[in-house]
Design a protein around this motif. Structure first.
Motif: not given
Length: 101
Positions: A5-24
């Motif tokens: 569950x922790x690995x899945x959470x970290x993967x979701x957070x990383x994916x979201x961070x990539x989206x934010x970075x792309x948005x910026x």
């Protein structure tokens, strides 16, 4: 929380961070321009509506200064409106589910 569950959470957070970075990155790259006065004035703005470039034709010597000023302002407003629309489109993508992007 399990390790899986922790690995899945970290993967979701990383994916979201990539989206934010792309948005910026996309927001920083916004450019919009508008042309006025029979094509003798062109203005470019960035995503915040700041003027990044202004082109004036050499043939403007016969134009009244106030008319030229108004043409530049009008073109700047149109360019800024286009940039704002692109800004809104990009930011709006943040609320879309990842599979819709």
């Amino acid at each position: 929380m399990s390790g899986h569950e922790m690995d899945a959470l970290v993967a979701r957070v990383r994916a979201r961070a990539e989206v934010f970075g792309g948005t910026l990155t996309a927001l920083a790259a916004i450019r919009a321009d508008a042309v006025g006065l029979d094509g003798r004035v062109r203005i470019e703005v960035d995503g915040d509506g700041r003027v990044t470039d202004l082109w004036l034709a050499e043939s403007l010597h016969d134009v009244d200064a106030r008319a030229l000023e108004q043409t530049i302002v009008d073109a700047a407003h149109r360019a800024a409106a286009a940039a704002a629309g692109e800004h809104a489109r990009i930011v709006g993508m943040l609320s879309e589910p990842a599979e819709d992007r």
